[in-house]
Design a protein around this motif. Structure first.
Motif, short mmCIF file in Angstrom:
data_model
loop_
_atom_site.label_atom_id
_atom_site.label_comp_id
_atom_site.label_asym_id
_atom_site.label_seq_id
_atom_site.Cartn_x
_atom_site.Cartn_y
_atom_site.Cartn_z
N UNK A 83 7.78 -20.74 44.75
CA UNK A 83 7.06 -20.26 44.01
C UNK A 83 7.57 -19.73 43.13
N UNK A 84 8.20 -18.45 42.80
CA UNK A 84 8.66 -18.03 41.71
C UNK A 84 9.75 -18.35 40.65
N UNK A 85 10.49 -19.64 41.68
CA UNK A 85 11.21 -20.19 39.93
C UNK A 85 9.81 -21.59 39.81
N UNK A 86 9.22 -22.09 40.67
CA UNK A 86 8.92 -22.85 39.89
C UNK A 86 7.49 -22.30 38.12
N UNK A 87 7.19 -20.80 38.67
CA UNK A 87 6.59 -19.94 37.71
C UNK A 87 7.16 -19.69 36.53
#
Length: 412
Positions: A83-87
């Motif tokens: 989720x953090x990577x996609x953000x």
């Protein structure tokens, strides 16, 4: 030999995670703060009104409020690391779109930036609790310090960067995309730790805490919301407040800089102290008193003591923000619950932050001066005090709930 290699790999992974958290944190303010000092150039180039220009700074706060409650749900499905990577990917795209000339691109890019940052805001406290359970204070301090340092750099460097060659305001905003790219690349190794989200079958219903029914969760939420409202209201209106005391625009700008500078060391020191204490009530009370003293000082109209009030408000702001982050971790039982509380508190908090500057402006129009807005901020300081007393007492949300049930049963 094999054991030594495993230890070295573990240490390397720990440092990679630390650097990743620092870089993610560095990206959570600078895309917003870099806009403020360039607003006059943007407004002139795109021929937009002050009201429309104001939406550029308000839109990310609205995005924070809307998406924050959903960030934990997204993380539960695909994992916190993914989720953090996609953000970060969304942040890079948002910065790129915003840097293209055109009012439509400006607002679409700003909205994407707000949505991306809201994910990091919510999930990083949970990441810290899960991976550094015995160093929560230090890690929270490091993360907050870098977030505020780069936020200040965004304000200070954007105008000079815009004057380099043909960079303009578009290049000055777009260059911060490089920082997001670096953060994304450094974060990539974390994706190997969690290839998929935990299945729902592994989550027992009894493990879930109903945060929206918890007085403690609401106290943390009010504390987070109060300090957010105060900070963004001061960022928006403090130069105007100081102009009525006798400061010119440049001097008022330096006072705002002084306030933001005072935030930085506080964001490191307070979490470290808070983690070592069983109760953080004293720190919360001190934060509220500093806010109160600063606002009373501004109400007094003393031009000579404005630097002192700016420093006190900066220390209070740094302490309030840091304590909010610490409460997300110390008042919860695990990383998952920390993320849930973070999402709840930040959703409500940034909703208040978006309303605060507007409401202060309305009060100014009603009263014809800054007395009413400052009295309003004093009232918010009282809310921070009461919420901080409840939030600062020892015990997690689950422990407090069990204690309340036991006390109710004993009384019956």
């Amino acid at each position: 030999m094999k054991k030594q290699i495993e230890i070295n790999n573990t240490e390397k992974a720990g440092w990679l995670l630390l650097i990743g958290i620092v870089l993610i944190g560095a990206n959570l303010r600078v895309p917003i703060t870099s806009v403020g000092t360039l607003m006059s150039f943007i407004r002139e180039d795109l021929d937009i009104s002050n009201a429309v220009a104001g939406l550029v700074t308000t839109l990310p706060l609205i995005a924070f409020a809307v998406l924050s409650p959903f960030a934990p749900k997204i993380a539960n499905r695909i994992g916190m690391q993914w989720t953090i990577a996609l953000s970060m990917v969304v942040l890079i795209i948002g910065i790129a779109i915003r840097s293209v000339t055109g009012i439509g691109f400006l607002f679409i890019g700003t909205l994407l930036i707000g949505l991306a940052i809201s994910i990091g805001n919510v999930l990083i406290p949970g990441i810290i609790k899960m991976n550094f359970p015995y160093r929560i204070g230090v890690m929270t301090g490091i993360y907050a310090v870098f977030m505020n340092i780069f936020g200040a750099l965004g304000s200070g460097l954007s105008v000079p960067i815009s004057g380099i060659g043909n960079m303009g305001w578009q290049g000055a905003l777009g260059i911060w995309g490089l920082l997001a790219i670096v953060a994304f690349v450094v974060w990539l190794p974390q994706l190997r730790k969690q290839q998929r989200a935990p299945s729902k079958a592994t989550i027992k219903p009894k493990q879930k805490t109903k945060l929206w029914r918890s007085p403690l969760a609401w106290s943390v939420t009010l504390f987070m919301g109060g300090q957010s409202l105060v900070f963004y209201t001061l960022i928006a209106w403090m130069p105007d407040i100081l102009s009525t005391i006798g400061y010119d625009a440049r001097s008022a700008g330096w006072m705002v800089f002084l306030m933001q500078t005072a935030i930085i060391p506080t964001t490191f020191v307070v979490p470290v102290i808070a983690e070592k204490l069983k109760s953080q009530v004293g720190l919360a009370v001190g934060t509220a008193l500093l806010f109160t003293t600063g606002f009373l000082g501004l109400l007094s109209g003393s031009m000579l003591l404005v630097p002192l009030w700016a420093i006190l408000l900066g220390v209070a702001g740094g302490s309030g923000f840091s304590l909010s982050m610490v409460f997300f971790t110390l008042r919860t039982k695990d990383g998952r619950e920390a993320v849930e509380l973070s999402g709840m508190a930040q959703s409500f908090g940034y909703m208040l932050a978006a309303i605060g500057p507007v409401f202060a402006g309305v009060l100014y129009d009603i009263g014809g001066g800054w007395t009413l807005p400052l009295l309003f901020l004093l009232f918010v300081s009282l809310i921070i005090l009461l919420a901080g007393i409840v939030s600062g007492k020892e015990g997690t949300i689950s422990e407090r709930a069990k204690k309340s049930k036991k006390e109710l049963a004993d009384s019956i």
